[in-house]
Design an enzyme around this catalytic site. Structure first.
Site, PDB file in Angstrom:
ATOM      1  N   GLU A 214      63.434  46.478  37.694  1.00 59.73           N
ATOM      2  CA  GLU A 214      62.117  45.189  37.281  1.00 59.73           C
ATOM      3  C   GLU A 214      62.037  45.359  35.879  1.00 59.73           C
ATOM      4  O   GLU A 214      61.739  44.748  35.067  1.00 59.73           O
ATOM      5  CB  GLU A 214      60.895  45.775  38.080  1.00 59.73           C
ATOM      6  CG  GLU A 214      61.058  45.687  39.260  1.00 59.73           C
ATOM      7  CD  GLU A 214      61.956  46.909  39.955  1.00 59.73           C
ATOM      8  OE1 GLU A 214      62.288  48.141  39.746  1.00 59.73           O
ATOM      9  OE2 GLU A 214      61.198  47.598  42.125  1.00 59.73           O
ATOM     10  N   GLU A 351      53.412  58.089  47.802  1.00 61.21           N
ATOM     11  CA  GLU A 351      54.688  58.675  46.933  1.00 61.21           C
ATOM     12  C   GLU A 351      54.875  59.941  47.871  1.00 61.21           C
ATOM     13  O   GLU A 351      56.337  60.230  47.320  1.00 61.21           O
ATOM     14  CB  GLU A 351      55.326  57.784  45.958  1.00 61.21           C
ATOM     15  CG  GLU A 351      56.235  57.753  45.293  1.00 61.21           C
ATOM     16  CD  GLU A 351      56.482  57.147  44.044  1.00 61.21           C
ATOM     17  OE1 GLU A 351      57.896  56.156  44.607  1.00 61.21           O
ATOM     18  OE2 GLU A 351      56.201  57.749  42.965  1.00 61.21           O
ATOM     19  N   HIS A 382      31.783  43.716  50.826  1.00 61.39           N
ATOM     20  CA  HIS A 382      31.297  42.067  51.021  1.00 61.39           C
ATOM     21  C   HIS A 382      32.287  41.770  51.891  1.00 61.39           C
ATOM     22  O   HIS A 382      32.806  40.494  51.865  1.00 61.39           O
ATOM     23  CB  HIS A 382      30.624  41.347  49.964  1.00 61.39           C
ATOM     24  CG  HIS A 382      29.046  41.671  49.917  1.00 61.39           C
ATOM     25  ND1 HIS A 382      28.207  41.170  50.274  1.00 61.39           N
ATOM     26  CD2 HIS A 382      29.134  42.560  49.142  1.00 61.39           C
ATOM     27  CE1 HIS A 382      27.141  42.020  49.824  1.00 61.39           C
ATOM     28  NE2 HIS A 382      27.152  42.634  48.728  1.00 61.39           N
TER      29      HIS A 382
END
Ligand code: F6P
Length: 522
Positions: A214, A351, A382
């Site tokens: 990535e 992890e 909420h």
């Protein structure tokens, strides 16, 4: 170093007996009524953090047994082995020394108390590297032509600096914007590139290994964009934060800040990976961040187990996971700047302790890492607090509250504090006077962590506290908390699928993956 798996100790069986006899039925309301000292007995001062543990489902007898469990399983020797630089990350034969990154230099006048002599040379290297990085950070801060800093990294090379830059927003230098690109999904990088200009942007390529797909993909695209936009001075506009300086040079980045294989990715915010934070809050702020963490290291290293906050938290984690069989822990920071704190803790705990075999590779007969999740309060109230109050599962909640706000808007902070206190209270007290849908069983546990203010020092201490509590439960569970082999399989399969997405070959694939692949190519 002798480690005994928790289930092989006499205390384990005694805890099981205690749980069946009284632990399971412990009622917090009765416990408080019976013991006016409960708050004092179950609260703990640690550097920069006060913890109220009294609303947890534990009594003094259980706490004593849990401490016995820690002693019998060799927690102290294991902790000392980490601080001695032993290779306790056994599956990778590595030392575990992120704590050394926040150890002050040895004062020749005061022979070192906190560092083993044989580590003096490494500590010297740590400080030389830190000084170079902080010097660079100060130069970037002073450089008005750089308005945007883009950190490209993922996992520990993203979550730590991102969490900390957001958390310390009040301390961030004006005139610079910070962006964090982690996802290989090009939408993320593309959105940032729309907002920045090559001449005023500094790209930090953050990757311990400098191989993560990535990060490499995003870094290549950022460099290609920079050059396509007419950018020329790569040395000024790109820096690499990595243990693999050779790969960074091969990539074409000459400005590099290194660290060491004994710093795990999820423990790396204290290293060169913290550069975005150092640029954001300055060298002095970063030193305070390290100092706060060091204070917590010393507490963990030296406080007696019964007054040791990481130990007490880690023992509760074991008690909840293995005796009460609670499957998750919800973290609720009542500070809007702690937005990424839950995500940071998710990687740290899951992890590290998401393991199904012990350090010798034997399958474990008990559960390990809980699911860690959460959102800042009051927002969570909420959304999912309904389930915390009235759902069928009991989820221990870990609140964080901050005494002094950094704003002066009237009323807000009192309301915020009233809410966090009220939530902890409601979870415990419940409401018995109404039946059916309006009934709250109560007796739901929570921990309350209190900071005087959210600043670099207290954030450093809070994060180090979390690192060490994960160490404690992982140590008792007998696992190696410092490897992460579980992320490898997906990486290997993605390579295979990537090729198949281009050539359409579905031979040998399972029917579901093949079906989806065909649809995606159609
Ligand atoms: O895939 C897991 C992991 O190895 C994490 O442990 C790490 O923080 C992340 O990937 C990024 O790794 P790197 O810093 O080497 O790019």
């Amino acid at each position: 170093m002798n480690r005994t798996r928790c289930d092989h100790t006499p205390a384990w069986g005694q805890l099981q007996t205690a749980f069946e006899a009284s632990g399971r039925a412990l009622d917090l309301r009765t416990a408080f009524a019976a013991d006016p000292r409960r708050f004092e007995v179950f609260s703990q001062n640690a550097p920069h953090v006060f913890a109220d543990l009294s609303k947890n489902l534990v009594d003094e007898a259980t706490q004593a047994l849990l401490l016995e469990l820690a002693r019998q399983s060799g927690l102290e020797a294991h902790r000392d082995a980490m601080f001695a630089g032993d290779r306790i990350n056994s599956t990778e034969a590595r030392q575990v020394m992120h704590w050394l990154l926040r150890t002050p230099p040895i004062d020749p006048a005061m022979p070192s108390q906190s560092v083993h002599r044989h580590m003096a040379e490494t500590l010297h290297e740590v400080h030389t590297t830190l000084e170079a990085m902080l010097d660079y950070a100060e130069r970037v801060r002073a450089d008005a032509a750089i308005t945007d800093v883009v950190n490209i990294g993922i996992g520990g090379s993203d979550l730590g600096p991102q969490m900390a830059v957001l958390a310390l927003d009040e301390y961030v230098t004006p005139g610079k914007r910070f962006h964090f690109v982690s996802n290989v999904d090009g939408h993320e990088l593309a959105a940032v590139l729309k907002k920045v200009k090559p001449e005023s942007t500094l790209f930090l390529v953050a990757s311990k290994t400098f191989t993560t797909i990535e990060t490499m993909t995003n870094a290549h695209s950022a460099k290609a964009w920079f050059e396509a936009q007419g950018g020329t001075d790569i040395a000024r506009h790109f820096a690499a934060l990595t243990t693999n300086v050779v790969a960074a040079h091969a990539f074409g980045i000459s400005t590099t800040f290194g660290f060491w294989d004994w710093v795990g990715g999820r423990y790396s915010v204290w290293s060169a990976i913290g550069l975005p934070l150092a640029i954001a809050i300055g060298a002095q702020g970063f030193r305070e961040f390290l100092a706060g963490a060091h204070d917590m290291d010393e507490h963990f290293r030296t406080a007696p187990l019964e007054q040791n906050l990481p130990v007490r938290l880690g023992l509760l984690d074991v008690w909840y996971r293995n005796f009460h069989h609670f499957t998750s822990r919800s973290v609720a920071p009542y500070h809007s700047a702690l937005k990424r704190y839950p995500a940071y803790l998710q990687q740290l705990e899951m992890e590290s302790n998401g393991k199904r075999v012990d350090a010798e590779g034997q399958a474990l007969p008990y559960a390990t890492s809980p699911v860690v999740w959460g959102e800042p309060g009051t927002n969570g109230q909420h959304a999912y607090f309904q389930m915390l109050h009235q759902g069928t599962d009991v989820v221990p909640v870990e609140f964080v509250a901050v005494k002094k706000p950094k704003h002066s808007l009237p009323g807000h902070h009192t309301l915020l504090l009233a809410n966090v206190l009220a939530q902890a209270q409601a979870l415990m007290l419940g409401k018995a006077d109404a039946g059916g849908h309006k009934h709250f069983t109560g007796n739901r546990p929570s921990t309350f962590l209190l900071l005087d203010e959210l600043n670099p020092t207290s954030l450093g201490a809070l994060i180090a506290l979390q690192e060490h509590r994960v160490f404690v439960s992982g140590s008792l569970w007998g696992i190696n908390s410092f490897d992460q082999w579980g992320v490898e399989l997906g990486k290997v399969l993605a390579k295979d699928v990537e090729a198949r997405l281009s050539d359409g070959n579905v031979a040998g694939l399972d029917a579901s993956t093949a079906g989806l692949l065909v649809r995606l190519r159609a």
